[in-house]
Scaffold this motif. Structure first.
Motif, PDB file in Angstrom:
ATOM      1  N   GLN A  96       0.637  -1.347   0.066  1.00 53.76           N
ATOM      2  CA  GLN A  96      -0.123  -0.131  -0.030  1.00 53.76           C
ATOM      3  C   GLN A  96       0.809   1.316  -0.001  1.00 53.76           C
ATOM      4  O   GLN A  96       0.317   2.460  -0.019  1.00 53.76           O
ATOM      5  CB  GLN A  96      -0.933   0.060   1.131  1.00 53.76           C
ATOM      6  N   ASN A  97       2.139   1.058   0.338  1.00 55.09           N
ATOM      7  CA  ASN A  97       2.983   2.433   0.340  1.00 55.09           C
ATOM      8  C   ASN A  97       4.392   2.205  -0.547  1.00 55.09           C
ATOM      9  O   ASN A  97       4.629   1.218  -1.043  1.00 55.09           O
ATOM     10  CB  ASN A  97       3.145   2.601   1.792  1.00 55.09           C
ATOM     11  N   ARG A  98       4.870   3.436  -0.863  1.00 57.80           N
ATOM     12  CA  ARG A  98       6.326   3.344  -1.479  1.00 57.80           C
ATOM     13  C   ARG A  98       7.094   3.358  -0.353  1.00 57.80           C
ATOM     14  O   ARG A  98       8.022   4.157  -0.508  1.00 57.80           O
ATOM     15  CB  ARG A  98       6.255   4.536  -2.251  1.00 57.80           C
ATOM     16  N   ILE A  99       7.390   2.646   0.339  1.00 61.15           N
ATOM     17  CA  ILE A  99       8.071   2.632   1.526  1.00 61.15           C
ATOM     18  C   ILE A  99       9.101   1.538   1.149  1.00 61.15           C
ATOM     19  O   ILE A  99       9.048   0.459   0.784  1.00 61.15           O
ATOM     20  CB  ILE A  99       7.401   1.993   2.894  1.00 61.15           C
TER      21      ILE A  99
END
Length: 114
Positions: A96-99
């Motif tokens: 869900q994230n660009r982490i």
């Protein structure tokens, strides 16, 4: 290996003017933290490290305390994940994230709220 090489250097120079004094030495994932008690010891370590005889392919770099990597701790609330493993939740975050570097993350504590 690095720690032992530094200890060998201390023994080799035991008659030298500098008497290195360290306040700590601890292993971290991929690196070694050595705490020098004074500037004289830090200077000795800076001069000694390039001369260390290490295994083939070993790379060593001194980093000043101000440039040391600091751990970051995050707290999160993940609803309806009681049945999910820690790995499942990390994969959820990754999806869900660009982490970056979620593979380096780990769960320190987990509390289930009722």
């Amino acid at each position: 290996m690095v720690r032992e090489a530094i200890l060998d250097e201390i023994c080799e120079q035991r008659q030298g003017a500098v008497k290195p004094y360290f306040t700590g030495c601890s292993f971290r994932r991929g690196w070694l933290l050595i705490s020098c008690a004074n500037q004289e010891t830090a200077n000795w370590l800076k001069a000694t490290v390039p001369k260390l005889k290490l295994f083939n392919g070993a790379q060593i770099e001194l980093v000043a305390e101000a440039d040391m990597p600091r751990p970051q701790i995050y707290v999160g609330y993940f609803a309806k994940t009681e049945k999910c493993s820690n790995e499942d939740i990390l994969q959820l975050l990754k999806g869900q994230n660009r982490i970056g570097r979620i593979g380096d993350w780990r769960t320190l504590n987990r509390v289930e709220r009722v």
